[in-house]
Design a protein around this motif. Structure first.
Motif, PDB file in Angstrom:
ATOM      1  N   ALA A 138     -11.391   7.963  17.182  1.00 24.27           N
ATOM      2  CA  ALA A 138     -11.295   8.579  15.854  1.00 24.27           C
ATOM      3  C   ALA A 138     -11.611   7.557  14.774  1.00 24.27           C
ATOM      4  CB  ALA A 138      -9.903   9.146  15.635  1.00 24.27           C
ATOM      5  N   ASN A 139     -12.311   8.019  13.743  1.00 27.44           N
ATOM      6  CA  ASN A 139     -12.632   7.169  12.601  1.00 27.44           C
ATOM      7  C   ASN A 139     -12.345   7.907  11.302  1.00 27.44           C
ATOM      8  OD1 ASN A 139     -14.711   5.917  14.733  1.00 27.44           O
ATOM      9  ND2 ASN A 139     -14.281   4.417  13.143  1.00 27.44           N
ATOM     10  N   HIS A 140     -11.871   7.178  10.326  1.00 31.75           N
ATOM     11  CA  HIS A 140     -11.694   7.627   8.944  1.00 31.75           C
ATOM     12  C   HIS A 140     -11.332   9.106   8.851  1.00 31.75           C
ATOM     13  CE1 HIS A 140     -12.910   6.836   4.542  1.00 31.75           C
ATOM     14  NE2 HIS A 140     -12.043   7.840   4.598  1.00 31.75           N
ATOM     15  N   GLY A 141     -10.138   9.414   9.307  1.00 30.45           N
ATOM     16  CA  GLY A 141      -9.679  10.793   9.226  1.00 30.45           C
ATOM     17  C   GLY A 141      -8.752  11.022   8.048  1.00 30.45           C
ATOM     18  N   THR A 142      -8.407  12.276   7.811  1.00 29.57           N
ATOM     19  CA  THR A 142      -7.421  12.633   6.805  1.00 29.57           C
ATOM     20  C   THR A 142      -6.401  13.581   7.418  1.00 29.57           C
ATOM     21  OG1 THR A 142      -8.751  14.488   5.999  1.00 29.57           O
ATOM     22  CG2 THR A 142      -9.079  12.373   4.929  1.00 29.57           C
TER      23      THR A 142
END
Length: 309
Positions: free
Chosen positions: A289-293
């Motif tokens: 996972a990368n740069h999630g919100t």
């Protein structure tokens, strides 16, 4: 267009703030993210949690939405916010490494999405190099959204870029106010996200400078008296952190961040925003996972998403 005092009132009244929506007790959470292995080209992926710390992928991590718009048709940095007036979830994302657009789509269930649009938010700024990591705020008093992102203008900023935060307002994601400069601390910043906590409006942001090395997450607070953001805090993360997203769990502010060099997530928690403790050993995030919100969702929505496998 908001002046500084209007900005202060609007943000202080924010009831829904994309990834930084304050959670009420017993709520579950949804985590929108992209996988850096495909550079965001495969689309938005979704994970869910019933405690705020452990996230499991929906549909085994298969993309929930595939990018179709933008200069490079990417779907990086997906940010979702709920419109309390309509029940629609609105998502914005980075469509390209270079260019002046952001992507937008909406959904009632986080599964089936509307047609996508590329919004040319930086069209009035010739020479825009990039438009990165949009974040959504909802102003309950004015019933409108503010979209905030980072851009670099011109060709003289060097390889690293010299980013500032820009913004536009919308009530319907079809009509947008003129783009304006939102935040300029005098140096390069990206990846802003917001938390409304006890009437205080907090902005978490990444200091993007490399020389001297920063690449850290800090926060600042909007002053009701001046309508300006105050001084930045000391760093709350180690270097090489980005993509913060803030929620409240059990009375604490928990900030998740992408440790992109190490290819994993970290998390910190605080009750007073001054003393922080590392809670990275408590979190479970989907691999890659990368740069999630992260946003709160109710238990019915969590159950419906969990049923998808």
């Amino acid at each position: 267009m908001l002046d500084r005092r209007d900005l202060c009132v609007a943000l202080a009244a924010t009831a829904v703030a994309g990834p930084a929506l304050a959670a009420r007790g017993g709520r579950c959470f949804a985590f929108t993210y992209f996988a850096n292995a495909d550079n965001g080209g495969a689309g938005m992926r979704l994970a869910i949690s019933d405690d705020g710390f452990t996230y499991r992928p929906v549909r085994g991590g298969v993309p929930m939405l595939v990018p179709q718009v933008g200069e490079n048709r990417l779907m990086r940095d997906p940010c979702v916010a709920l419109d309390p007036r309509t029940g629609l979830y609105h998502m914005v994302w980075t469509t390209s490494w270079t260019g002046g657009t952001i992507g937008h789509a909406s959904s009632r269930d986080l599964v089936t999405w509307s047609a996508q649009q590329a919004v040319p938010v930086m069209a009035v700024f010739p020479g825009t190099r990039n438009t990165w990591a949009p974040d959504i705020l909802y102003d309950s008093a004015r019933r409108r959204f503010t979209i905030v992102w980072a851009s670099t203008l011109g060709d003289s900023a060097g390889k690293e870029g010299d980013h500032r935060l820009y913004a536009t307002d919308t009530t319907d994601f079809h009509r947008f106010s003129p783009t304006r400069l939102f935040y300029d601390p005098g140096f390069s910043v990206i990846d802003a996200t917001f938390l409304n906590r006890g009437g205080r409006t907090i902005m978490f942001v990444k200091d993007e400078r490399k020389e001297p090395l920063r690449k850290v997450i800090q926060w600042c607070e909007l002053s009701p008296a001046t309508g300006r953001f105050g001084p930045l805090s000391p760093p709350v993360t180690p270097a090489w952190a980005e993509g913060p997203t803030a929620i409240e769990v059990d009375g604490e502010t928990v900030v998740f961040f992408d440790r992109y060099i190490d290819k994993k997530y970290g998390a910190i928690a605080s009750r007073d925003l001054v003393t922080w403790r590392d809670v990275s050993d408590r979190i479970v995030i989907p691999a890659g996972a990368n740069h999630g919100t992260i946003i709160p969702i109710d238990r019915a929505r969590h159950a419906a998403l969990a049923a998808l496998g």
